[in-house]
Design a protein around this motif. Structure first.
Motif, PDB file in Angstrom:
ATOM      1  N   ASP A  37       0.966 -10.957  -4.605  1.00  0.00           N
ATOM      2  CA  ASP A  37       1.635 -12.137  -4.066  1.00  0.00           C
ATOM      3  C   ASP A  37       1.024 -13.400  -4.661  1.00  0.00           C
ATOM      4  N   VAL A  38       1.884 -14.320  -5.067  1.00  0.00           N
ATOM      5  CA  VAL A  38       1.439 -15.606  -5.612  1.00  0.00           C
ATOM      6  C   VAL A  38       1.411 -16.612  -4.473  1.00  0.00           C
ATOM      7  N   GLU A  39       0.299 -17.307  -4.344  1.00  0.00           N
ATOM      8  CA  GLU A  39       0.166 -18.343  -3.323  1.00  0.00           C
ATOM      9  C   GLU A  39      -0.335 -19.616  -3.976  1.00  0.00           C
ATOM     10  N   ASN A  40       0.387 -20.701  -3.759  1.00  0.00           N
ATOM     11  CA  ASN A  40       0.013 -21.998  -4.349  1.00  0.00           C
ATOM     12  C   ASN A  40      -0.146 -21.897  -5.862  1.00  0.00           C
ATOM     13  N   HIS A  41       0.759 -21.170  -6.496  1.00  0.00           N
ATOM     14  CA  HIS A  41       0.787 -21.004  -7.950  1.00  0.00           C
ATOM     15  C   HIS A  41      -0.450 -20.317  -8.510  1.00  0.00           C
ATOM     16  N   THR A  42      -1.130 -19.523  -7.686  1.00  0.00           N
ATOM     17  CA  THR A  42      -2.300 -18.791  -8.171  1.00  0.00           C
ATOM     18  C   THR A  42      -2.315 -17.374  -7.592  1.00  0.00           C
ATOM     19  N   PHE A  43      -3.065 -16.522  -8.240  1.00  0.00           N
ATOM     20  CA  PHE A  43      -3.325 -15.180  -7.732  1.00  0.00           C
ATOM     21  C   PHE A  43      -4.626 -14.705  -8.368  1.00  0.00           C
ATOM     22  N   SER A  44      -5.197 -13.654  -7.800  1.00  0.00           N
ATOM     23  CA  SER A  44      -6.401 -13.086  -8.406  1.00  0.00           C
ATOM     24  C   SER A  44      -6.236 -11.576  -8.499  1.00  0.00           C
ATOM     25  N   VAL A  45      -6.887 -11.026  -9.486  1.00  0.00           N
ATOM     26  CA  VAL A  45      -6.840  -9.583  -9.724  1.00  0.00           C
ATOM     27  C   VAL A  45      -8.263  -9.052  -9.575  1.00  0.00           C
ATOM     28  N   VAL A  46      -8.438  -8.074  -8.727  1.00  0.00           N
ATOM     29  CA  VAL A  46      -9.734  -7.420  -8.571  1.00  0.00           C
ATOM     30  C   VAL A  46      -9.665  -6.122  -9.360  1.00  0.00           C
ATOM     31  N   MET A  49      -6.465   4.081 -23.670  1.00  0.00           N
ATOM     32  CA  MET A  49      -6.288   2.758 -23.096  1.00  0.00           C
ATOM     33  C   MET A  49      -6.086   2.910 -21.588  1.00  0.00           C
ATOM     34  N   GLN A  50      -6.784   2.127 -20.847  1.00  0.00           N
ATOM     35  CA  GLN A  50      -6.647   2.120 -19.397  1.00  0.00           C
ATOM     36  C   GLN A  50      -5.718   0.974 -19.012  1.00  0.00           C
ATOM     37  N   ALA A  51      -4.719   1.275 -18.204  1.00  0.00           N
ATOM     38  CA  ALA A  51      -3.781   0.246 -17.764  1.00  0.00           C
ATOM     39  C   ALA A  51      -3.800   0.169 -16.250  1.00  0.00           C
ATOM     40  N   ILE A  52      -3.619  -1.009 -15.733  1.00  0.00           N
ATOM     41  CA  ILE A  52      -3.564  -1.232 -14.288  1.00  0.00           C
ATOM     42  C   ILE A  52      -2.285  -1.997 -13.999  1.00  0.00           C
ATOM     43  N   LYS A  53      -1.515  -1.504 -13.048  1.00  0.00           N
ATOM     44  CA  LYS A  53      -0.304  -2.209 -12.637  1.00  0.00           C
ATOM     45  C   LYS A  53      -0.454  -2.538 -11.164  1.00  0.00           C
ATOM     46  N   GLN A  54      -0.234  -3.788 -10.830  1.00  0.00           N
ATOM     47  CA  GLN A  54      -0.326  -4.216  -9.447  1.00  0.00           C
ATOM     48  C   GLN A  54       0.822  -5.168  -9.153  1.00  0.00           C
ATOM     49  N   ILE A  55       1.290  -5.153  -7.925  1.00  0.00           N
ATOM     50  CA  ILE A  55       2.213  -6.164  -7.437  1.00  0.00           C
ATOM     51  C   ILE A  55       1.376  -7.098  -6.576  1.00  0.00           C
TER      52      ILE A  55
END
Length: 78
Positions: free
Chosen positions: A9-18, A1-7
């Protein structure tokens, strides 16, 4: 299983994960937890660092050179 952990920042109640290009999963599970940098360090670890810093300030000449310490540790493990 591949796991990704990122911190992220949330802006305007949204965020994106690349995702990395080699991430091939077609379905993922997302768990969202609040992140506070202070939460990343356990209290017991902070206490040890505070004690070591206090000891150093009281006796700055009573420290071991890091390279010397590593050499001595290596000799013990031979």
């Amino acid at each position: 299983m591949q796991a990704i952990k990122q911190i992220i920042d949330v802006e305007n109640h949204t965020f994106s994960v690349v995702l990395p290009k080699d991430f091939t999963a077609k379905r993922v599970e997302v768990i969202i937890l609040p992140s506070d940098p202070e939460d990343d360090i356990p209290q017991w670890h902070k206490d040890i660092i505070d004690k070591r810093l206090k000891d150093y300030k009281q006796n700055p000449e009573d420290v071991t050179d890091f390279d010397f310490f590593c050499d001595e540790l290596e000799k013990e493990n031979l």
